[in-house]
Design an enzyme around this catalytic site. Structure first.
Site, PDB file in Angstrom:
ATOM      1  N   ALA A  89     -24.501 -17.972  -3.712  1.00  0.00           N
ATOM      2  CA  ALA A  89     -23.812 -17.667  -2.454  1.00  0.00           C
ATOM      3  C   ALA A  89     -23.001 -18.878  -1.988  1.00  0.00           C
ATOM      4  O   ALA A  89     -23.424 -20.023  -2.162  1.00  0.00           O
ATOM      5  CB  ALA A  89     -24.853 -17.294  -1.405  1.00  0.00           C
ATOM      6  N   HIS A 137      -1.025 -21.023  -3.490  1.00  0.00           N
ATOM      7  CA  HIS A 137       0.191 -21.700  -3.047  1.00  0.00           C
ATOM      8  C   HIS A 137       0.429 -22.967  -3.856  1.00  0.00           C
ATOM      9  O   HIS A 137      -0.497 -23.759  -4.066  1.00  0.00           O
ATOM     10  CB  HIS A 137       0.086 -22.085  -1.569  1.00  0.00           C
ATOM     11  CG  HIS A 137       0.079 -20.902  -0.655  1.00  0.00           C
ATOM     12  ND1 HIS A 137       1.217 -20.181  -0.376  1.00  0.00           N
ATOM     13  CD2 HIS A 137      -0.919 -20.297   0.015  1.00  0.00           C
ATOM     14  CE1 HIS A 137       0.916 -19.191   0.444  1.00  0.00           C
ATOM     15  NE2 HIS A 137      -0.387 -19.241   0.693  1.00  0.00           N
TER      16      HIS A 137
HETATM   17  C1  LIG Z   1     -28.036 -18.836  -7.080  1.00  0.00           C
HETATM   18  C2  LIG Z   1     -29.318 -18.109  -6.748  1.00  0.00           C
HETATM   19  C3  LIG Z   1     -29.392 -16.783  -7.506  1.00  0.00           C
HETATM   20  C4  LIG Z   1     -30.444 -19.023  -7.208  1.00  0.00           C
HETATM   21  O1  LIG Z   1     -31.667 -18.470  -6.859  1.00  0.00           O
HETATM   22  P1  LIG Z   1     -33.017 -19.099  -7.470  1.00  0.00           P
HETATM   23  O2  LIG Z   1     -32.989 -19.010  -8.965  1.00  0.00           O
HETATM   24  O3  LIG Z   1     -34.160 -18.459  -6.772  1.00  0.00           O
HETATM   25  O4  LIG Z   1     -32.900 -20.654  -7.160  1.00  0.00           O
HETATM   26  P2  LIG Z   1     -33.629 -21.508  -6.044  1.00  0.00           P
HETATM   27  O5  LIG Z   1     -33.611 -20.842  -4.719  1.00  0.00           O
HETATM   28  O6  LIG Z   1     -34.959 -21.896  -6.622  1.00  0.00           O
HETATM   29  O7  LIG Z   1     -32.691 -22.803  -5.942  1.00  0.00           O
HETATM   30  C5  LIG Z   1     -32.622 -23.776  -6.975  1.00  0.00           C
HETATM   31  C6  LIG Z   1     -31.850 -24.961  -6.411  1.00  0.00           C
HETATM   32  O8  LIG Z   1     -30.476 -24.577  -6.195  1.00  0.00           O
HETATM   33  C7  LIG Z   1     -30.138 -24.687  -4.806  1.00  0.00           C
HETATM   34  N1  LIG Z   1     -29.348 -23.513  -4.461  1.00  0.00           N
HETATM   35  C8  LIG Z   1     -29.684 -22.226  -4.641  1.00  0.00           C
HETATM   36  N2  LIG Z   1     -28.685 -21.423  -4.244  1.00  0.00           N
HETATM   37  C9  LIG Z   1     -27.715 -22.238  -3.788  1.00  0.00           C
HETATM   38  C10 LIG Z   1     -26.427 -21.990  -3.235  1.00  0.00           C
HETATM   39  N3  LIG Z   1     -25.960 -20.755  -3.101  1.00  0.00           N
HETATM   40  N4  LIG Z   1     -25.666 -23.050  -2.900  1.00  0.00           N
HETATM   41  C11 LIG Z   1     -26.134 -24.307  -3.037  1.00  0.00           C
HETATM   42  N5  LIG Z   1     -27.352 -24.600  -3.567  1.00  0.00           N
HETATM   43  C12 LIG Z   1     -28.126 -23.573  -3.922  1.00  0.00           C
HETATM   44  C13 LIG Z   1     -31.491 -24.719  -4.074  1.00  0.00           C
HETATM   45  O9  LIG Z   1     -31.375 -25.417  -2.859  1.00  0.00           O
HETATM   46  C14 LIG Z   1     -32.355 -25.431  -5.063  1.00  0.00           C
HETATM   47  O10 LIG Z   1     -32.092 -26.822  -4.991  1.00  0.00           O
HETATM   48  P3  LIG Z   1     -33.268 -27.913  -5.233  1.00  0.00           P
HETATM   49  O11 LIG Z   1     -33.756 -27.698  -6.638  1.00  0.00           O
HETATM   50  O12 LIG Z   1     -32.575 -29.220  -5.029  1.00  0.00           O
HETATM   51  O13 LIG Z   1     -34.312 -27.604  -4.223  1.00  0.00           O
HETATM   52  C15 LIG Z   1     -29.449 -17.777  -5.227  1.00  0.00           C
HETATM   53  O14 LIG Z   1     -29.743 -18.956  -4.481  1.00  0.00           O
HETATM   54  C16 LIG Z   1     -28.194 -17.168  -4.656  1.00  0.00           C
HETATM   55  O15 LIG Z   1     -27.284 -17.826  -4.182  1.00  0.00           O
HETATM   56  N6  LIG Z   1     -28.159 -15.809  -4.725  1.00  0.00           N
HETATM   57  C17 LIG Z   1     -27.034 -15.034  -4.262  1.00  0.00           C
HETATM   58  C18 LIG Z   1     -27.471 -14.158  -3.066  1.00  0.00           C
HETATM   59  C19 LIG Z   1     -26.405 -13.167  -2.687  1.00  0.00           C
HETATM   60  O16 LIG Z   1     -25.230 -13.430  -2.729  1.00  0.00           O
HETATM   61  N7  LIG Z   1     -26.827 -11.967  -2.355  1.00  0.00           N
HETATM   62  C20 LIG Z   1     -25.920 -10.882  -2.069  1.00  0.00           C
HETATM   63  C21 LIG Z   1     -26.523  -9.585  -2.503  1.00  0.00           C
HETATM   64  S1  LIG Z   1     -25.529  -8.706  -3.703  1.00  0.00           S
END
Ligand SMILES: CC(C)(COP(=O)(O)OP(=O)(O)OC[C@H]1O[C@@H](n2cnc3c(N)ncnc32)[C@H](O)[C@@H]1OP(=O)(O)O)[C@@H](O)C(=O)NCCC(=O)NCCS
Length: 170
Positions: free
Chosen positions: A144, A97
């Site tokens: 996510a 929008h």
């Molecule tokens: C982005 C992603 C892949 C990162 O995973 P990862 O490499 O294991 O990273 P970590 O969990 O070690 O997180 C690293 C940092 O990012 C932050 N972080 C991770 N995902 C985040 C998110 N979605 N939003 C905000 N912060 C996030 C963590 O808190 C961490 O912060 P810190 O260093 O201050 O502690 C994962 O968190 C994610 O969002 N995956 C998507 C899951 C999904 O949608 N699944 C559906 C199935 S198809």
């Protein structure tokens, strides 16, 4: 046979609809818009739920997990590269929008937008919102619940609202 019939019916309503080989589409759940632009879907794609509208170009082996709202309009396009995964509830729409003026209502201001491009081999996390005009580079991962408001470089991992790069794939 059932799939071919369904594709044929969609083509009747949207002549710009084309789809490659071996589609995996849940036709009881996916709604293909008929009033927007053309929709091109590559080979071996899985689309399981949601609303798909043109103008949209999807590469090969793309998976759209249920339910997503994806696609453009007659003015703005969405492109999704091959081998990309889109998690549930992604909202990838390049039209929004117009709202800046206050002398008229938002509904009187119409819409604006810009093309969205998502590269190959990306993973878009659950509940992600991709804003109009954004380009997500090849191989990028979007966390996510992220809201992506700016371009994301190739192979970056970006999270948050607004999404910020926290690292890169190795
Ligand atoms: C982005 C992603 C892949 C990162 O995973 P990862 O490499 O294991 O990273 P970590 O969990 O070690 O997180 C690293 C940092 O990012 C932050 N972080 C991770 N995902 C985040 C998110 N979605 N939003 C905000 N912060 C996030 C963590 O808190 C961490 O912060 P810190 O260093 O201050 O502690 C994962 O968190 C994610 O969002 N995956 C998507 C899951 C999904 O949608 N699944 C559906 C199935 S198809």
């Amino acid at each position: 046979m059932y799939v071919r019939c369904k594709i044929w019916l969609i083509r009747l309503r949207n002549p710009g609809f084309t789809i490659g080989c071996r589609p995996r589409i849940d036709f009881s759940r996916v709604r293909f818009s008929t009033w927007t632009g053309p929709i091109t879907i590559g080979d071996d794609c899985g689309i399981y739920d949601g609303q798909i509208q043109g103008t949209l170009i999807i590469g090969d082996r793309v998976n759209l997990i249920s339910p997503c709202r994806i696609g453009g309009s007659s003015l703005h396009k969405v492109t999704i590269g091959s081998d990309t995964w889109i998690a549930p509830n992604a909202y990838i729409v390049p039209t929004t929008h117009a709202y800046k003026r206050r002398d008229i209502t938002i509904s009187e201001q119409g819409t604006c937008g810009a093309d969205i491009v998502i590269g190959e081999d990306c993973w878009i996390g659950i509940n992600a919102v991709i804003s109009p005009g954004v380009t997500i580079g090849r191989g990028a991962v979007i966390g996510a619940n992220s809201v992506v408001t700016k371009d994301i470089p190739e192979y970056a991992i970006a999270v948050g609202a607004p999404a910020k790069v926290i690292g890169y794939r190795e």
